[in-house]
Design a protein around this motif. Structure first.
Motif, mmCIF file in Angstrom:
data_model
loop_
_atom_site.group_PDB
_atom_site.id
_atom_site.type_symbol
_atom_site.label_atom_id
_atom_site.label_comp_id
_atom_site.label_asym_id
_atom_site.label_seq_id
_atom_site.Cartn_x
_atom_site.Cartn_y
_atom_site.Cartn_z
ATOM 1 N N SER A 166 0.839 -1.200 0.000
ATOM 2 C CA SER A 166 0.000 0.000 0.000
ATOM 3 C C SER A 166 0.873 1.250 0.000
ATOM 4 C CB SER A 166 -0.927 0.004 1.216
ATOM 5 O OG SER A 166 -0.185 0.035 2.422
ATOM 6 N N HIS A 167 1.985 1.206 0.729
ATOM 7 C CA HIS A 167 2.904 2.345 0.766
ATOM 8 C C HIS A 167 3.570 2.538 -0.591
ATOM 9 C CE1 HIS A 167 6.907 4.205 1.315
ATOM 10 N NE2 HIS A 167 6.269 4.966 2.194
ATOM 11 N N ASP A 168 4.051 1.442 -1.181
ATOM 12 C CA ASP A 168 4.775 1.546 -2.443
ATOM 13 C C ASP A 168 3.859 1.902 -3.608
ATOM 14 O OD1 ASP A 168 6.946 0.915 -0.974
ATOM 15 O OD2 ASP A 168 7.469 -0.930 -2.017
ATOM 16 N N LEU A 169 2.586 1.540 -3.512
ATOM 17 C CA LEU A 169 1.634 1.939 -4.546
ATOM 18 C C LEU A 169 1.217 3.399 -4.378
ATOM 19 C CD1 LEU A 169 -0.713 -1.184 -4.704
ATOM 20 C CD2 LEU A 169 0.786 -0.385 -6.535
ATOM 21 N N LYS A 170 1.109 3.823 -3.132
ATOM 22 C CA LYS A 170 0.626 5.173 -2.852
ATOM 23 C C LYS A 170 1.637 6.238 -3.270
ATOM 24 C CE LYS A 170 -1.168 8.046 0.915
ATOM 25 N NZ LYS A 170 -1.461 8.112 2.371
ATOM 26 N N PRO A 172 4.050 6.499 -5.780
ATOM 27 C CA PRO A 172 4.020 6.954 -7.174
ATOM 28 C C PRO A 172 2.701 7.612 -7.557
ATOM 29 C CG PRO A 172 4.800 4.689 -7.028
ATOM 30 C CD PRO A 172 4.262 5.054 -5.698
ATOM 31 N N LEU A 173 1.580 7.111 -7.017
ATOM 32 C CA LEU A 173 0.279 7.698 -7.337
ATOM 33 C C LEU A 173 0.189 9.135 -6.832
ATOM 34 C CD1 LEU A 173 -2.107 4.696 -6.599
ATOM 35 C CD2 LEU A 173 -1.649 5.722 -8.834
ATOM 36 N N SER A 174 0.713 9.369 -5.633
ATOM 37 C CA SER A 174 0.717 10.728 -5.085
ATOM 38 C C SER A 174 1.577 11.647 -5.940
ATOM 39 C CB SER A 174 1.233 10.720 -3.642
ATOM 40 O OG SER A 174 0.399 9.957 -2.809
ATOM 41 N N ILE A 176 2.264 11.241 -9.156
ATOM 42 C CA ILE A 176 1.552 11.450 -10.428
ATOM 43 C C ILE A 176 0.454 12.498 -10.254
ATOM 44 C CG2 ILE A 176 -0.038 10.359 -12.070
ATOM 45 C CD1 ILE A 176 1.634 7.787 -11.752
ATOM 46 N N LYS A 177 -0.282 12.396 -9.160
ATOM 47 C CA LYS A 177 -1.355 13.360 -8.898
ATOM 48 C C LYS A 177 -0.797 14.779 -8.808
ATOM 49 C CE LYS A 177 -5.164 14.295 -5.698
ATOM 50 N NZ LYS A 177 -5.826 13.868 -4.427
ATOM 51 N N GLY A 178 0.322 14.936 -8.118
ATOM 52 C CA GLY A 178 0.949 16.255 -8.010
ATOM 53 C C GLY A 178 1.428 16.779 -9.349
ATOM 54 N N LEU A 179 2.005 15.890 -10.160
ATOM 55 C CA LEU A 179 2.513 16.290 -11.478
ATOM 56 C C LEU A 179 1.376 16.702 -12.407
ATOM 57 C CD1 LEU A 179 5.258 13.552 -11.963
ATOM 58 C CD2 LEU A 179 5.656 16.017 -11.714
ATOM 59 N N VAL A 180 0.233 16.020 -12.297
ATOM 60 C CA VAL A 180 -0.931 16.394 -13.105
ATOM 61 C C VAL A 180 -1.360 17.827 -12.769
ATOM 62 C CG1 VAL A 180 -3.390 15.943 -13.481
ATOM 63 C CG2 VAL A 180 -1.768 14.055 -13.484
ATOM 64 N N GLY A 181 -1.318 18.173 -11.488
ATOM 65 C CA GLY A 181 -1.639 19.548 -11.079
ATOM 66 C C GLY A 181 -0.686 20.555 -11.691
ATOM 67 N N PHE A 182 0.607 20.211 -11.709
ATOM 68 C CA PHE A 182 1.603 21.105 -12.315
ATOM 69 C C PHE A 182 1.350 21.266 -13.809
ATOM 70 C CE2 PHE A 182 4.747 19.679 -8.838
ATOM 71 C CZ PHE A 182 4.320 20.691 -8.001
ATOM 72 N N ILE A 183 0.995 20.164 -14.462
ATOM 73 C CA ILE A 183 0.741 20.211 -15.910
ATOM 74 C C ILE A 183 -0.441 21.127 -16.211
ATOM 75 C CG2 ILE A 183 -0.091 18.833 -17.860
ATOM 76 C CD1 ILE A 183 1.655 16.537 -16.839
ATOM 77 N N ASN A 198 7.260 17.186 -17.198
ATOM 78 C CA ASN A 198 6.391 16.558 -16.200
ATOM 79 C C ASN A 198 5.729 15.301 -16.749
ATOM 80 O OD1 ASN A 198 6.839 18.288 -13.999
ATOM 81 N ND2 ASN A 198 5.399 19.803 -14.809
ATOM 82 N N LEU A 199 5.428 15.280 -18.051
ATOM 83 C CA LEU A 199 4.889 14.066 -18.646
ATOM 84 C C LEU A 199 5.896 12.922 -18.601
ATOM 85 C CD1 LEU A 199 2.937 15.458 -21.747
ATOM 86 C CD2 LEU A 199 1.968 14.255 -19.775
ATOM 87 N N GLN A 200 7.168 13.254 -18.806
ATOM 88 C CA GLN A 200 8.228 12.244 -18.708
ATOM 89 C C GLN A 200 8.333 11.710 -17.278
ATOM 90 O OE1 GLN A 200 11.765 14.167 -20.193
ATOM 91 N NE2 GLN A 200 11.114 14.051 -22.339
ATOM 92 N N LYS A 201 8.159 12.613 -16.303
ATOM 93 C CA LYS A 201 8.198 12.184 -14.906
ATOM 94 C C LYS A 201 7.013 11.273 -14.592
ATOM 95 C CE LYS A 201 10.606 16.311 -13.223
ATOM 96 N NZ LYS A 201 10.489 17.558 -12.413
ATOM 97 N N ILE A 202 5.838 11.603 -15.152
ATOM 98 C CA ILE A 202 4.668 10.754 -14.950
ATOM 99 C C ILE A 202 4.896 9.374 -15.550
ATOM 100 C CG2 ILE A 202 2.270 10.392 -15.706
ATOM 101 C CD1 ILE A 202 1.790 13.361 -15.274
ATOM 102 N N SER A 203 5.488 9.360 -16.749
ATOM 103 C CA SER A 203 5.789 8.082 -17.403
ATOM 104 C C SER A 203 6.720 7.235 -16.539
ATOM 105 C CB SER A 203 6.417 8.330 -18.772
ATOM 106 O OG SER A 203 6.762 7.124 -19.395
ATOM 107 N N LYS A 204 7.700 7.895 -15.917
ATOM 108 C CA LYS A 204 8.644 7.175 -15.055
ATOM 109 C C LYS A 204 7.928 6.600 -13.836
ATOM 110 C CE LYS A 204 13.049 7.730 -12.624
ATOM 111 N NZ LYS A 204 14.133 8.676 -12.241
ATOM 112 N N GLN A 205 7.043 7.388 -13.221
ATOM 113 C CA GLN A 205 6.310 6.902 -12.052
ATOM 114 C C GLN A 205 5.353 5.774 -12.434
ATOM 115 O OE1 GLN A 205 6.836 7.811 -8.858
ATOM 116 N NE2 GLN A 205 8.503 9.096 -9.622
ATOM 117 N N ALA A 206 4.738 5.882 -13.613
ATOM 118 C CA ALA A 206 3.852 4.807 -14.089
ATOM 119 C C ALA A 206 4.647 3.529 -14.324
ATOM 120 C CB ALA A 206 3.156 5.235 -15.380
ATOM 121 N N GLY A 207 5.874 3.683 -14.803
ATOM 122 C CA GLY A 207 6.745 2.514 -14.986
ATOM 123 C C GLY A 207 7.057 1.835 -13.671
ATOM 124 N N LYS A 208 7.273 2.644 -12.632
ATOM 125 C CA LYS A 208 7.505 2.079 -11.291
ATOM 126 C C LYS A 208 6.301 1.264 -10.831
ATOM 127 C CE LYS A 208 10.633 5.482 -9.194
ATOM 128 N NZ LYS A 208 10.750 6.485 -8.103
#
Length: 378
Positions: A166-170, A172-174, A176-183, A198-208
């Motif tokens: 739950s910690h490791d899933l939360k 990257p999701l947090s 991604i949520k922050g990066l979406v706000g920046f975008i 920021n899209l590249q950072k989201i892609s990296k977090q999604a990969g994780k």
């Protein structure tokens, strides 16, 4: 005694003897004072004694754990509000008070090994209702105890797994949520360069997240799936492995090599073998040591009474504080060196156990060596 009555008595006696000798549980009878009067075949097999060694000579205390008798004597004395001395009365005090008598005890076999049993003791009475002795029936519960230990271990792992997952899933999701706000802000400001970053950072977090989910699925499959056995050409297997890691090998500069003594094929569960060797090799690559002139991962194999795979590297090594928990879930050796779920070694270990193999390792700052042994399937 009339002939018909005598014949009926003899038939019943033979029936009881047959039941006694063919029973699956150990059945032992004693006098009121505890002297053994019968000792069936299952008891002989369970404890390693022959009936003639014990009948008329010893009481059951001979094959009970001494310190447990003392412990139970104290326990029963307090519970029943009576004064007991360690001995045969400890076993039968519940019967003498008209209470049920079924407890777990530890038997000690003739060879000194120990065995957990569930022992039920019943008082024996004659036709007039006078107590003449006791009958004990013991069931081997070692498999039940082993199952209880495995279930407890699984429950502990599940609790740890749920918390860490739950910690490791939360995380990257947090992010991604922050990066979406920046975008959203960058789009309003028409800062498209920042949006791209920021899209590249989201892609990296999604990969994780994707890698974590894949590792979780692999960990689950290591316990659940019943894999078929098939012939595996080890040279081809290692070459396929090298090719699958070609990108990360080129990125890190690690030299991967393998050697087999000729063309060797072994019968094993190929999918599990991939999980085992693949995770061990990947860890060796991820934790390579850039300060070394040449970084390498070497695999060798040998087939004799069993088949053995050795994976050796000259990487950073496994820190001493992590070596006892090497195969625990979510263990990361060098979190600042490489990212990962921390499940790889646990996946490898579970698959090794599922195949019936074993693993040993040695590690220092000069590198790490893993030796994995598997049973040779004909």
């Amino acid at each position: 005694m009339k002939p018909s009555v005598a014949a009926d008595y003899e038939a019943r006696h033979h029936l009881l003897e047959a039941i006694l000798e063919n029973a699956a549980h150990a059945i032992i009878s004693t006098t009121i004072d505890g002297v053994i009067t019968s000792f069936n075949r299952a008891a002989e097999e369970m404890l390693g004694y022959q009936a003639e060694e014990l009948v008329g000579k010893h009481n059951p205390g001979l094959f009970h754990l001494g310190e447990q008798i003392v412990q139970r004597t104290t326990e029963f004395s307090k519970k029943l509000n009576i004064n007991l001395e360690p001995g045969f009365t400890t076993f039968v005090c519940h019967n003498d008070l008209g209470l049920d008598n079924q407890f777990e005890w530890t038997y000690v076999r003739k060879n000194g090994s120990r065995l957990p049993v569930l022992l039920s003791i019943t008082a024996l009475n004659d036709a007039a209702g006078v107590k003449t002795g006791y009958l004990g029936i013991a069931q081997d519960i070692s498999q039940i105890k082993d199952t209880e230990k495995r279930l407890k271990r699984s429950n502990d792992e599940l609790a740890q797994f749920a918390y860490r997952t739950s910690h490791d899933l939360k995380a990257p999701l947090s992010t991604i949520k922050g990066l979406v706000g920046f975008i959203e802000e960058d789009l309003e400001n028409k800062d498209f360069d920042e949006v791209e970053q920021n899209l590249q950072k989201i892609s990296k977090q999604a990969g994780k997240l994707e890698n974590l989910v894949v590792d979780i699925l692999n960990l689950a499959k290591s316990d659940l799936e019943d894999q078929p056995f098939e012939l595996v050409d080890l040279a081809m297997f290692f070459e396929d492995l090298r090719q699958s890691y070609e990108l990360i090998l080129n990125e890190t500069g690690v030299v991967f090599s393998f050697q087999t003594l000729g063309s060797i094929s072994v019968k094993t569960q190929k999918t599990r073998l991939k999980q085992i060797v693949g995770n061990l090799v990947l860890n060796s690559i991820k934790y390579s040591d850039p300060s070394k002139k040449t970084m390498h991962v070497e695999i060798s194999s040998k087939v004799a009474d069993d088949f053995c795979i050795c994976i050796e590297d000259n990487g950073l090594g496994i820190p001493l504080e992590h070596q006892d928990s090497l195969f625990d879930m979510f263990t990361r050796f060098h979190p600042n060196k490489a990212e990962g779920s921390g499940l790889g070694m646990s996946i490898a270990h579970k698959n090794i156990k599922s195949i019936g193999g074993s693993i040993i390792f040695s590690s220092s700052n000069l590198g790490t060596r893993f030796i994995v042994k598997f049973p040779l399937i004909k």
